[in-house]
Scaffold this motif. Structure first.
Motif, PDB file in Angstrom:
ATOM      1  N   ASP A  20       1.133  -1.193   0.089  1.00 56.44           N
ATOM      2  CA  ASP A  20      -0.136  -0.033   0.381  1.00 56.44           C
ATOM      3  C   ASP A  20       1.192   1.065  -0.490  1.00 56.44           C
ATOM      4  O   ASP A  20       2.204   1.286   0.220  1.00 56.44           O
ATOM      5  N   ARG A  21       0.286   2.088  -0.039  1.00 57.35           N
ATOM      6  CA  ARG A  21       0.628   3.716  -0.279  1.00 57.35           C
ATOM      7  C   ARG A  21       0.576   4.531   1.098  1.00 57.35           C
ATOM      8  O   ARG A  21      -0.885   4.759   1.527  1.00 57.35           O
ATOM      9  N   LEU A  22       1.290   5.076   1.755  1.00 60.54           N
ATOM     10  CA  LEU A  22       0.643   5.872   2.350  1.00 60.54           C
ATOM     11  C   LEU A  22       1.009   7.400   2.460  1.00 60.54           C
ATOM     12  O   LEU A  22       2.377   7.547   2.035  1.00 60.54           O
ATOM     13  N   VAL A  23       0.772   8.405   2.246  1.00 62.59           N
ATOM     14  CA  VAL A  23       0.750   9.508   1.885  1.00 62.59           C
ATOM     15  C   VAL A  23       0.523  10.307   3.144  1.00 62.59           C
ATOM     16  O   VAL A  23      -0.607  10.843   3.942  1.00 62.59           O
ATOM     17  N   VAL A  24       1.510  11.382   3.292  1.00 70.93           N
ATOM     18  CA  VAL A  24       1.473  12.622   4.188  1.00 70.93           C
ATOM     19  C   VAL A  24       0.916  14.271   4.162  1.00 70.93           C
ATOM     20  O   VAL A  24       1.189  14.420   2.750  1.00 70.93           O
ATOM     21  N   ARG A  25       0.139  14.686   4.145  1.00 71.54           N
ATOM     22  CA  ARG A  25      -0.428  15.965   3.731  1.00 71.54           C
ATOM     23  C   ARG A  25      -0.374  16.846   4.648  1.00 71.54           C
ATOM     24  O   ARG A  25      -1.140  17.187   5.866  1.00 71.54           O
ATOM     25  N   SER A  26       1.323  17.496   4.965  1.00 70.69           N
ATOM     26  CA  SER A  26       1.677  18.154   6.474  1.00 70.69           C
ATOM     27  C   SER A  26       0.657  19.591   5.866  1.00 70.69           C
ATOM     28  O   SER A  26       1.252  20.113   4.200  1.00 70.69           O
ATOM     29  N   LEU A  27       0.868  20.826   6.568  1.00 73.22           N
ATOM     30  CA  LEU A  27       0.204  21.948   6.870  1.00 73.22           C
ATOM     31  C   LEU A  27       1.477  22.459   5.967  1.00 73.22           C
ATOM     32  O   LEU A  27       2.036  23.674   5.602  1.00 73.22           O
ATOM     33  N   HIS A  28       2.485  22.009   6.681  1.00 71.51           N
ATOM     34  CA  HIS A  28       4.676  22.946   6.559  1.00 71.51           C
ATOM     35  C   HIS A  28       4.668  22.433   5.588  1.00 71.51           C
ATOM     36  O   HIS A  28       6.569  22.433   5.929  1.00 71.51           O
ATOM     37  N   GLY A  29       4.747  21.340   4.659  1.00 68.32           N
ATOM     38  CA  GLY A  29       5.463  20.592   3.851  1.00 68.32           C
ATOM     39  C   GLY A  29       5.123  19.722   2.800  1.00 68.32           C
ATOM     40  O   GLY A  29       3.879  20.536   2.800  1.00 68.32           O
ATOM     41  N   PRO A  30       5.611  19.800   1.839  1.00 68.00           N
ATOM     42  CA  PRO A  30       5.038  19.112   0.750  1.00 68.00           C
ATOM     43  C   PRO A  30       4.657  17.840   0.835  1.00 68.00           C
ATOM     44  O   PRO A  30       4.688  17.338   1.986  1.00 68.00           O
ATOM     45  N   VAL A  31       3.498  17.498  -0.017  1.00 68.92           N
ATOM     46  CA  VAL A  31       2.948  16.235   0.116  1.00 68.92           C
ATOM     47  C   VAL A  31       3.826  14.978  -0.488  1.00 68.92           C
ATOM     48  O   VAL A  31       4.457  15.031  -1.114  1.00 68.92           O
ATOM     49  N   ARG A  32       3.664  13.896   0.821  1.00 70.87           N
ATOM     50  CA  ARG A  32       4.748  13.386   0.345  1.00 70.87           C
ATOM     51  C   ARG A  32       4.109  11.653   0.799  1.00 70.87           C
ATOM     52  O   ARG A  32       3.135  11.589   0.836  1.00 70.87           O
ATOM     53  N   ASP A  33       5.123  11.171  -0.346  1.00 71.77           N
ATOM     54  CA  ASP A  33       3.943   9.183  -0.353  1.00 71.77           C
ATOM     55  C   ASP A  33       4.977   8.466  -0.349  1.00 71.77           C
ATOM     56  O   ASP A  33       6.156   8.661  -0.695  1.00 71.77           O
ATOM     57  N   VAL A  50       8.492   2.070   5.580  1.00 76.18           N
ATOM     58  CA  VAL A  50       8.378   2.606   4.220  1.00 76.18           C
ATOM     59  C   VAL A  50       9.643   2.866   3.215  1.00 76.18           C
ATOM     60  O   VAL A  50      11.053   2.851   4.099  1.00 76.18           O
ATOM     61  N   ARG A  51       9.153   2.743   2.111  1.00 80.92           N
ATOM     62  CA  ARG A  51      10.599   3.559   1.337  1.00 80.92           C
ATOM     63  C   ARG A  51       9.218   5.065   0.644  1.00 80.92           C
ATOM     64  O   ARG A  51       8.861   4.852  -0.252  1.00 80.92           O
ATOM     65  N   TRP A  52      10.577   5.956   1.345  1.00 79.73           N
ATOM     66  CA  TRP A  52       9.541   7.453   0.606  1.00 79.73           C
ATOM     67  C   TRP A  52       9.796   7.423  -1.162  1.00 79.73           C
ATOM     68  O   TRP A  52      11.018   7.479  -1.557  1.00 79.73           O
ATOM     69  N   SER A  53       9.028   7.308  -1.424  1.00 80.80           N
ATOM     70  CA  SER A  53       8.887   8.107  -2.717  1.00 80.80           C
ATOM     71  C   SER A  53      10.228   9.128  -3.392  1.00 80.80           C
ATOM     72  O   SER A  53      11.228   9.192  -4.703  1.00 80.80           O
ATOM     73  N   ASP A  54      10.328  10.480  -2.697  1.00 80.06           N
ATOM     74  CA  ASP A  54      11.455  11.128  -3.467  1.00 80.06           C
ATOM     75  C   ASP A  54      12.829  11.086  -3.100  1.00 80.06           C
ATOM     76  O   ASP A  54      13.084  11.845  -3.393  1.00 80.06           O
ATOM     77  N   THR A  55      12.686  10.362  -1.525  1.00 77.01           N
ATOM     78  CA  THR A  55      14.120  10.327  -1.544  1.00 77.01           C
ATOM     79  C   THR A  55      14.607   8.898  -1.409  1.00 77.01           C
ATOM     80  O   THR A  55      15.787   8.749  -1.998  1.00 77.01           O
ATOM     81  N   GLY A  56      13.579   7.941  -1.563  1.00 76.90           N
ATOM     82  CA  GLY A  56      13.799   6.080  -1.442  1.00 76.90           C
ATOM     83  C   GLY A  56      14.268   6.494  -0.397  1.00 76.90           C
ATOM     84  O   GLY A  56      15.713   4.699  -0.282  1.00 76.90           O
TER      85      GLY A  56
END
Length: 84
Positions: A20-33, A50-56
């Motif tokens: 599955d995918r974990l999605v974080v929608r913070s008010l203080h930063g970009p959306v991360r998954d 988890v493995r973050w899609s933006d950094t690996g």
């Protein structure tokens, strides 16, 4: 592949499965998954590896209130354009 999004359960907890995918929608930063690589509890509650899609980067995560889970339910059925 089709997806569904799960809100938190009545007790406020998330439930996920490996893949599955974990999605974080913070008010203080970009959306991360992140892809969920490992679920530590049999009922699918956090923490998750988890493995973050933006950094690996792989990490153990205890998701906050700004997170939700996208479930992957298998191949999507064929799509067809509307007939005129």
């Amino acid at each position: 592949m089709s997806t569904s999004t799960t809100a938190r359960g009545g007790d406020g907890s998330l439930h996920a499965s490996t893949g599955d995918r974990l999605v974080v929608r913070s008010l203080h930063g970009p959306v991360r998954d992140a892809e969920i690589l490992e679920v530590r509890h049999p009922d699918g509650t956090p923490p998750y590896v988890v493995r973050w899609s933006d950094t690996g980067h792989e990490a153990l995560v205890y998701p906050g209130a700004d997170a939700f889970v996208e479930h992957f339910t298998g191949p999507a059925g064929p799509t067809t354009a509307p007939q005129d």
